[in-house]
Design an enzyme around this catalytic site. Structure first.
Site, PDB file in Angstrom:
ATOM      1  N   GLU A 164      -0.925  -1.546   7.549  1.00  0.00           N
ATOM      2  CA  GLU A 164      -0.916  -0.958   6.004  1.00  0.00           C
ATOM      3  C   GLU A 164      -1.933  -1.188   5.289  1.00  0.00           C
ATOM      4  O   GLU A 164      -2.604  -2.286   5.325  1.00  0.00           O
ATOM      5  CB  GLU A 164       0.430  -1.998   5.457  1.00  0.00           C
ATOM      6  CG  GLU A 164       0.805  -1.583   4.102  1.00  0.00           C
ATOM      7  CD  GLU A 164       1.542  -0.314   3.707  1.00  0.00           C
ATOM      8  OE1 GLU A 164       0.751   0.810   3.775  1.00  0.00           O
ATOM      9  OE2 GLU A 164       2.542  -0.327   3.486  1.00  0.00           O
ATOM     10  N   ASP A 165      -2.342  -0.392   4.278  1.00  0.00           N
ATOM     11  CA  ASP A 165      -3.365  -0.520   3.319  1.00  0.00           C
ATOM     12  C   ASP A 165      -3.134  -1.790   2.397  1.00  0.00           C
ATOM     13  O   ASP A 165      -3.938  -2.733   2.226  1.00  0.00           O
ATOM     14  CB  ASP A 165      -3.814   0.680   2.591  1.00  0.00           C
ATOM     15  CG  ASP A 165      -2.330   1.265   1.800  1.00  0.00           C
ATOM     16  OD1 ASP A 165      -1.525   0.830   2.008  1.00  0.00           O
ATOM     17  OD2 ASP A 165      -2.841   2.219   1.083  1.00  0.00           O
ATOM     18  N   ASP A 195       2.057  -4.674  -2.319  1.00  0.00           N
ATOM     19  CA  ASP A 195       1.958  -4.710  -3.888  1.00  0.00           C
ATOM     20  C   ASP A 195       3.247  -5.455  -4.253  1.00  0.00           C
ATOM     21  O   ASP A 195       3.288  -6.661  -4.518  1.00  0.00           O
ATOM     22  CB  ASP A 195       1.872  -3.226  -4.493  1.00  0.00           C
ATOM     23  CG  ASP A 195       1.435  -3.296  -5.934  1.00  0.00           C
ATOM     24  OD1 ASP A 195       2.112  -4.067  -6.763  1.00  0.00           O
ATOM     25  OD2 ASP A 195       0.739  -2.468  -6.394  1.00  0.00           O
ATOM     26  N   PHE A 204      -4.868  -2.068 -10.329  1.00  0.00           N
ATOM     27  CA  PHE A 204      -4.757  -1.015  -9.696  1.00  0.00           C
ATOM     28  C   PHE A 204      -6.279  -0.710  -8.878  1.00  0.00           C
ATOM     29  O   PHE A 204      -7.142  -0.528  -9.687  1.00  0.00           O
ATOM     30  CB  PHE A 204      -4.323   0.269 -10.501  1.00  0.00           C
ATOM     31  CG  PHE A 204      -3.596   1.340  -9.573  1.00  0.00           C
ATOM     32  CD1 PHE A 204      -2.294   1.043  -8.804  1.00  0.00           C
ATOM     33  CD2 PHE A 204      -4.468   2.209  -9.253  1.00  0.00           C
ATOM     34  CE1 PHE A 204      -1.967   2.219  -8.213  1.00  0.00           C
ATOM     35  CE2 PHE A 204      -4.037   3.248  -8.297  1.00  0.00           C
ATOM     36  CZ  PHE A 204      -2.773   3.422  -7.843  1.00  0.00           C
ATOM     37  N   ARG A 247      -9.478   8.867  -3.015  1.00  0.00           N
ATOM     38  CA  ARG A 247      -9.420   8.448  -1.518  1.00  0.00           C
ATOM     39  C   ARG A 247     -10.799   8.643  -0.646  1.00  0.00           C
ATOM     40  O   ARG A 247     -11.077   7.910   0.235  1.00  0.00           O
ATOM     41  CB  ARG A 247      -8.420   9.357  -0.596  1.00  0.00           C
ATOM     42  CG  ARG A 247      -6.975   9.063  -1.013  1.00  0.00           C
ATOM     43  CD  ARG A 247      -6.173   9.939   0.219  1.00  0.00           C
ATOM     44  NE  ARG A 247      -4.663   9.917  -0.450  1.00  0.00           N
ATOM     45  CZ  ARG A 247      -3.710   9.017  -0.303  1.00  0.00           C
ATOM     46  NH1 ARG A 247      -4.147   7.993  -0.100  1.00  0.00           N
ATOM     47  NH2 ARG A 247      -2.543   9.480  -0.984  1.00  0.00           N
TER      48      ARG A 247
END
Ligand code: HPA
Ligand code: MG
Length: 235
Positions: free
Chosen positions: A147-148, A151, A201, A214
């Site tokens: 997973e990136d 959060d 963020f 991206r």
């Protein structure tokens, strides 16, 4: 020397590099950035090179942990879209280990699913998981979810719950980032993690803001004007 042996065995940390709240990042002028995003960014939080170094270390740690016993096929699950670069780089670095280590090996197969919960820069309550039905033969298998970012942790808890239904033998999670949220604590701790970041963020290295950024190498923080420029008006 038993002490030295232990040191080499567990020398690479599975826990993240902690980036403190006080860290002000790197000014943009030190980096080569795409022209189309230069005015939208505030600073570089984590340069691409450091991301790569940390992924290489995680790959080595994972390879060694998962090949202590007789290795079984590892099913690596890529969580799209944000996870695609981390997945690709992590797998290729594990492949390097496979190529270079003569006495250990870790066979892998690759699967892809997609989750989505973010609109603008806040987490919506609607989580979509796409592609679960394409996963087959997970029963009694070892899974590694790649997973990136974790959060709120809500996505990962829900995803793990869905994957448990396939009755795998083990489920482990590696996340490139976890976020130290100010409002509430993240409800999920991954088995392996690259970096713990402050409550900002982030974009870049396949992480997006409404599908933009991206195509940026470094992990960056947006300017207010960048946030406004790419905002989706959803009402
Ligand atoms: N950036 C991009 N995507 C995200 C983030 C973030 O900080 N948190 C959860 N998804
Ligand atoms: Mg995203």
């Amino acid at each position: 020397m038993a002490e030295t042996k232990n040191l080499t065995e567990y020398y690479i940390q599975a826990d993240p590099i902690i980036i403190p709240d006080s860290f002000e990042g790197y000014p943009l002028r030190y980096f080569n950035l795409p022209l189309h995003y230069r005015d939208d960014l505030n600073y570089v939080l984590i340069p691409y090179g450091l991301v790569q170094d940390r992924i290489e270390a995680l790959a080595s740690r994972i390879f060694h942990d998962l090949t202590i016993n007789i290795p079984e096929q590892l099913i690596c699950i890529c969580v799209l879209k944000g996870g695609y670069r981390f997945f690709s780089d992590l797998i290729s670095k594990i492949q390097n280990e496979n190529r270079l280590q003569n006495n250990r090996s870790l066979p892998m197969s690759l699967e892809f699913i997609r989750t989505r919960s973010y609109i603008n820069d806040y987490s919506s309550n609607q989580l979509e998981i796409i592609g679960l039905s394409d996963l087959n033969n997970l029963k009694n298998r070892n899974l590694l979810i790649i997973e990136d970012i974790i959060d709120t942790g809500i996505t990962m808890v829900a995803l793990k719950e869905q994957l448990e239904k396939f009755q795998p033998k083990t489920i482990q999670v590696v996340s490139l980032f976890t976020k130290r949220r100010k409002d509430k604590q993240c409800i999920f701790k991954p088995d392996y993690c690259g970096f713990e970041i402050p409550d900002h963020f982030i974009v870049g290295y396949a992480l997006d803001y409404n599908e933009y950024f991206r195509d940026l190498e470094h992990i960056c923080i947006l300017k207010e004007s960048g946030v406004a420029k790419y905002k989706i008006n959803d009402n």
